[in-house]
Design a protein around this motif. Sequence first.
Motif, PDB file in Angstrom:
ATOM      1  N   THR A 568       5.329   6.001   2.170  1.00 54.42           N
ATOM      2  CA  THR A 568       4.664   6.049   0.870  1.00 54.42           C
ATOM      3  C   THR A 568       3.978   4.725   0.555  1.00 54.42           C
ATOM      4  OG1 THR A 568       6.252   7.665   0.008  1.00 54.42           O
ATOM      5  CG2 THR A 568       5.030   6.372  -1.617  1.00 54.42           C
ATOM      6  N   TRP A 569       4.680   3.629   0.800  1.00 52.19           N
ATOM      7  CA  TRP A 569       4.100   2.312   0.514  1.00 52.19           C
ATOM      8  C   TRP A 569       2.913   2.000   1.429  1.00 52.19           C
ATOM      9  CZ3 TRP A 569       9.770   0.307   0.627  1.00 52.19           C
ATOM     10  CH2 TRP A 569      10.365   0.529  -0.620  1.00 52.19           C
ATOM     11  N   ARG A 570       3.063   2.339   2.740  1.00 52.78           N
ATOM     12  CA  ARG A 570       1.965   2.047   3.684  1.00 52.78           C
ATOM     13  C   ARG A 570       0.698   2.838   3.310  1.00 52.78           C
ATOM     14  NH1 ARG A 570       6.107   2.342   7.620  1.00 52.78           N
ATOM     15  NH2 ARG A 570       5.466   4.488   8.114  1.00 52.78           N
ATOM     16  N   GLU A 571       0.882   4.120   2.970  1.00 48.35           N
ATOM     17  CA  GLU A 571      -0.275   4.940   2.592  1.00 48.35           C
ATOM     18  C   GLU A 571      -0.930   4.402   1.315  1.00 48.35           C
ATOM     19  OE1 GLU A 571       1.286   8.848   2.251  1.00 48.35           O
ATOM     20  OE2 GLU A 571       1.385   9.206   4.426  1.00 48.35           O
ATOM     21  N   ALA A 572      -0.091   3.966   0.382  1.00 45.21           N
ATOM     22  CA  ALA A 572      -0.633   3.421  -0.862  1.00 45.21           C
ATOM     23  C   ALA A 572      -1.385   2.124  -0.595  1.00 45.21           C
ATOM     24  CB  ALA A 572       0.493   3.193  -1.866  1.00 45.21           C
ATOM     25  N   LEU A 573      -0.880   1.311   0.322  1.00 44.57           N
ATOM     26  CA  LEU A 573      -1.553   0.045   0.625  1.00 44.57           C
ATOM     27  C   LEU A 573      -2.906   0.283   1.305  1.00 44.57           C
ATOM     28  CD1 LEU A 573      -1.201  -3.011   0.376  1.00 44.57           C
ATOM     29  CD2 LEU A 573      -0.213  -3.014   2.677  1.00 44.57           C
ATOM     30  N   GLU A 574      -2.985   1.334   2.138  1.00 51.83           N
ATOM     31  CA  GLU A 574      -4.270   1.681   2.746  1.00 51.83           C
ATOM     32  C   GLU A 574      -5.277   2.115   1.678  1.00 51.83           C
ATOM     33  OE1 GLU A 574      -3.684   4.660   5.710  1.00 51.83           O
ATOM     34  OE2 GLU A 574      -2.429   3.381   6.987  1.00 51.83           O
ATOM     35  N   ARG A 575      -4.758   2.832   0.689  1.00 54.83           N
ATOM     36  CA  ARG A 575      -5.627   3.316  -0.383  1.00 54.83           C
ATOM     37  C   ARG A 575      -5.976   2.206  -1.370  1.00 54.83           C
ATOM     38  NH1 ARG A 575      -2.793   7.756  -1.785  1.00 54.83           N
ATOM     39  NH2 ARG A 575      -4.045   9.228  -0.605  1.00 54.83           N
ATOM     40  N   HIS A 576      -5.025   1.271  -1.581  1.00 55.06           N
ATOM     41  CA  HIS A 576      -5.216   0.183  -2.552  1.00 55.06           C
ATOM     42  C   HIS A 576      -4.882  -1.152  -1.878  1.00 55.06           C
ATOM     43  CE1 HIS A 576      -5.324   3.345  -5.641  1.00 55.06           C
ATOM     44  NE2 HIS A 576      -4.207   3.822  -5.114  1.00 55.06           N
ATOM     45  N   PRO A 577      -5.738  -1.636  -0.996  1.00 58.09           N
ATOM     46  CA  PRO A 577      -5.397  -2.836  -0.201  1.00 58.09           C
ATOM     47  C   PRO A 577      -5.198  -4.095  -1.030  1.00 58.09           C
ATOM     48  CG  PRO A 577      -7.710  -2.201   0.100  1.00 58.09           C
ATOM     49  CD  PRO A 577      -7.065  -1.090  -0.650  1.00 58.09           C
ATOM     50  N   GLU A 578      -5.663  -4.126  -2.265  1.00 60.84           N
ATOM     51  CA  GLU A 578      -5.520  -5.323  -3.090  1.00 60.84           C
ATOM     52  C   GLU A 578      -4.367  -5.216  -4.083  1.00 60.84           C
ATOM     53  OE1 GLU A 578      -9.248  -6.074  -4.944  1.00 60.84           O
ATOM     54  OE2 GLU A 578     -10.319  -6.371  -3.061  1.00 60.84           O
ATOM     55  N   SER A 579      -3.570  -4.171  -3.975  1.00 64.40           N
ATOM     56  CA  SER A 579      -2.512  -3.927  -4.956  1.00 64.40           C
ATOM     57  C   SER A 579      -1.389  -4.962  -4.865  1.00 64.40           C
ATOM     58  CB  SER A 579      -1.934  -2.520  -4.769  1.00 64.40           C
ATOM     59  OG  SER A 579      -0.766  -2.363  -5.548  1.00 64.40           O
ATOM     60  N   VAL A 580      -1.186  -5.695  -5.926  1.00 67.22           N
ATOM     61  CA  VAL A 580      -0.092  -6.670  -5.996  1.00 67.22           C
ATOM     62  C   VAL A 580       1.246  -5.954  -6.033  1.00 67.22           C
ATOM     63  CG1 VAL A 580       0.920  -8.515  -7.384  1.00 67.22           C
ATOM     64  CG2 VAL A 580      -1.574  -8.354  -7.137  1.00 67.22           C
ATOM     65  N   GLU A 581       1.322  -4.808  -6.762  1.00 67.41           N
ATOM     66  CA  GLU A 581       2.573  -4.072  -6.904  1.00 67.41           C
ATOM     67  C   GLU A 581       3.112  -3.614  -5.544  1.00 67.41           C
ATOM     68  OE1 GLU A 581      -0.155  -3.401  -8.585  1.00 67.41           O
ATOM     69  OE2 GLU A 581       0.270  -3.463 -10.733  1.00 67.41           O
ATOM     70  N   ILE A 582       2.217  -3.038  -4.724  1.00 66.32           N
ATOM     71  CA  ILE A 582       2.657  -2.542  -3.412  1.00 66.32           C
ATOM     72  C   ILE A 582       3.082  -3.703  -2.517  1.00 66.32           C
ATOM     73  CG2 ILE A 582       1.861  -1.431  -1.293  1.00 66.32           C
ATOM     74  CD1 ILE A 582       2.427   0.555  -3.458  1.00 66.32           C
ATOM     75  N   LYS A 583       2.305  -4.775  -2.505  1.00 64.69           N
ATOM     76  CA  LYS A 583       2.628  -5.927  -1.647  1.00 64.69           C
ATOM     77  C   LYS A 583       3.972  -6.533  -2.032  1.00 64.69           C
ATOM     78  CE  LYS A 583      -2.195  -7.144  -0.647  1.00 64.69           C
ATOM     79  NZ  LYS A 583      -3.288  -8.116  -0.868  1.00 64.69           N
ATOM     80  N   GLU A 584       4.217  -6.676  -3.329  1.00 61.98           N
ATOM     81  CA  GLU A 584       5.495  -7.262  -3.765  1.00 61.98           C
ATOM     82  C   GLU A 584       6.663  -6.341  -3.434  1.00 61.98           C
ATOM     83  OE1 GLU A 584       5.074  -8.171  -7.882  1.00 61.98           O
ATOM     84  OE2 GLU A 584       3.983 -10.047  -7.532  1.00 61.98           O
ATOM     85  N   THR A 585       6.455  -5.028  -3.581  1.00 68.04           N
ATOM     86  CA  THR A 585       7.520  -4.073  -3.276  1.00 68.04           C
ATOM     87  C   THR A 585       7.847  -4.091  -1.784  1.00 68.04           C
ATOM     88  OG1 THR A 585       6.789  -2.663  -5.108  1.00 68.04           O
ATOM     89  CG2 THR A 585       8.240  -1.657  -3.479  1.00 68.04           C
ATOM     90  N   LEU A 586       6.819  -4.081  -0.950  1.00 67.07           N
ATOM     91  CA  LEU A 586       7.041  -4.153   0.500  1.00 67.07           C
ATOM     92  C   LEU A 586       7.798  -5.427   0.885  1.00 67.07           C
ATOM     93  CD1 LEU A 586       3.647  -2.801   1.890  1.00 67.07           C
ATOM     94  CD2 LEU A 586       5.920  -1.909   2.441  1.00 67.07           C
ATOM     95  N   LYS A 587       7.450  -6.523   0.212  1.00 71.19           N
ATOM     96  CA  LYS A 587       8.101  -7.801   0.504  1.00 71.19           C
ATOM     97  C   LYS A 587       9.581  -7.740   0.140  1.00 71.19           C
ATOM     98  CE  LYS A 587       7.591 -12.766  -0.325  1.00 71.19           C
ATOM     99  NZ  LYS A 587       6.812 -13.805  -1.049  1.00 71.19           N
ATOM    100  N   ARG A 588       9.885  -7.116  -0.999  1.00 68.04           N
ATOM    101  CA  ARG A 588      11.280  -7.044  -1.450  1.00 68.04           C
ATOM    102  C   ARG A 588      12.135  -6.185  -0.523  1.00 68.04           C
ATOM    103  NH1 ARG A 588      12.476  -4.482  -5.923  1.00 68.04           N
ATOM    104  NH2 ARG A 588      10.417  -3.663  -6.475  1.00 68.04           N
ATOM    105  N   PHE A 589      11.526  -5.147   0.046  1.00 67.47           N
ATOM    106  CA  PHE A 589      12.323  -4.212   0.850  1.00 67.47           C
ATOM    107  C   PHE A 589      12.095  -4.378   2.353  1.00 67.47           C
ATOM    108  CE2 PHE A 589      12.333  -2.276  -3.312  1.00 67.47           C
ATOM    109  CZ  PHE A 589      13.616  -1.779  -3.421  1.00 67.47           C
ATOM    110  N   SER A 590      11.415  -5.446   2.735  1.00 63.22           N
ATOM    111  CA  SER A 590      11.231  -5.697   4.171  1.00 63.22           C
ATOM    112  C   SER A 590      12.559  -6.132   4.789  1.00 63.22           C
ATOM    113  CB  SER A 590      10.194  -6.800   4.388  1.00 63.22           C
ATOM    114  OG  SER A 590       8.926  -6.365   3.939  1.00 63.22           O
TER     115      SER A 590
END
Length: 591
Positions: A568-590
């Motif tokens: 879900t996060w990867r698909e959202a990042l492809e759709r919204h490559p500049e999204s701060v919310e997705i990047k921060e979430t991915l970082k927290r759960f990496s």
Amino acid sequence: MKPITSTLLCVTLSLALGMPAQGADQAVPGKQQKATKQDKASKRTPKSALPQSLAPHPDATDSKELTGQIVYQVLLAEVALQRGRNEFASQAYADLAVRTRDPAVLERAIEVAGYARRFDRVLALARLWVQVEPDSKRAQQVLVGVRVLTNQLDGLAPQLITMLAADQPALPGNLLALNRMFARSPNRKAVLQLISTVGERFPDLPEAHYAIAVAASSAGEHERALAEARQALALRPDWQIGALLEAQLLTQKSPADGIASLQRFVDKNPQARDAQLHLARALVSEKRYAEAKRLFEQLLQAYPDNPDVVFPVAILALQENDTALAEAQLKHLITLDFPDKSAAYYYLGQVAEESQRADDALVYYQQVSPGDHYLPALIRGAAILAKQGKLDDARSQLNAAAARDPQLRVQLLIAEATLLREANQAATALALLEHELSEQADQPELLYESALLAERLGRLEVMEKRLRKLIALQPQSAQGYNALGYSYADRNMRLAEARELIETALKLAPNDPFILDSMGWVLFRQGELEGALTHLQRAYAQRPDAEIAAHMGEVLWMLGRTEEAQRTWREALERHPESVEIKETLKRFSP
């Protein structure tokens, strides 16, 4: 007799608006007309300048004296009209009409009574005119018109039938115009009864059944409306107007049935362009895009230069992300002859912007004229300038537009504040809105936007105060409840109150994706993971927003569905490559 569409309907509308129904040389109230030599000479108004039929009443003992009084009264009334004293002029003309019983004076008195909005007087004078000239078609038309205007429909059918039957060539068009005549009448049942009585006298004309169908639909009698529409089509099977009405009536209960009806008609009448266009649009409305696209492609081949075909093809291409086709058709559209090209320029700007052609997008947005797309074009153009590092230029453009059109001031100020926030100048943005709030303390949009900025700056007391004020000002608006409830939920505080606020918002706007997201998030905070996921999935299905994706992924992760969360996060990042919310979430759960 002239057709109702050009005479009786015009009489009705002219009485309603206080405009002359005929005779361009008649005086216009409230306007000082330019005087010619002939006008100046007419101030003496010899007897020959009055209506030829004007004559003293037979009982008059001194005709010269009476004629002089008439001349004086006409002049007095006309001068009063020019000075805007409509009631005085109307009374003077009415008195003169009753005394002389002259048809020309009666007609002028009726017009002047219309200026004065004295429809009771119009009706009385029209009845007198019919008494004086019972064979006058013009008098009959005026009487029918004023009865329509004043909703006096009882007993009107015989007059209408006589007038309609007297002009057989214009009869079909006049029948189609009947419902327009009664558009202002609040008693739709009475209108249906009247039009039914009239239409039943012409049973072999499809236009008569069409008129009854429209009246029945307006009166809430759906089944009768459908039966009359089908009778019209039985009389003329290839009649597009009848087919469109049948489809419209069917669509009220079942869009699929409306589409099927139009499809059957188009199959039998492949040259029926209007029906094909309506069918294609109906397919788009029902999101049956593949079928709509095939039909539009056929229409485009047959009518490559018709804006009614080219524009929908372009919009459908945009919906299907076929930007090449969309851009080609939009560029073709602006070469065609049609009045408002702003929508085409706006969508061309969007295509250019999404294709990373910022300069082209700016050129297109600048050609959008005032109208539905003007404000979004201004805002998007300013955003492009800001991204190019020209924040001052962007702000100047927004300020100049606000100066040109003060009605857009609030929206443009909010757009300017958004640019400042995105440039990490949230404090400046808040100050800008607060300055305007000092002038408009109860402006809802300013309260809402300034509350969000205050929250961003950690000024939670200001945020809460303004959102509660917004709720008090607009208790039926979901926006304030949702913003305040989500703010509490996001901070994991006052969760019971947060849920109550969001539940209220959801009742007011049950399908809003952002409110569904808020509901999912507060349920997540309260540990109700399955319920949270249900709401978030509904929200994401409607709007695949980055923040909603971040929330949904986090709930999936907590449910142990980690692969789904990551996907879900990867698909959202492809759709919204500049999204701060997705990047921060991915970082927290990496890992």
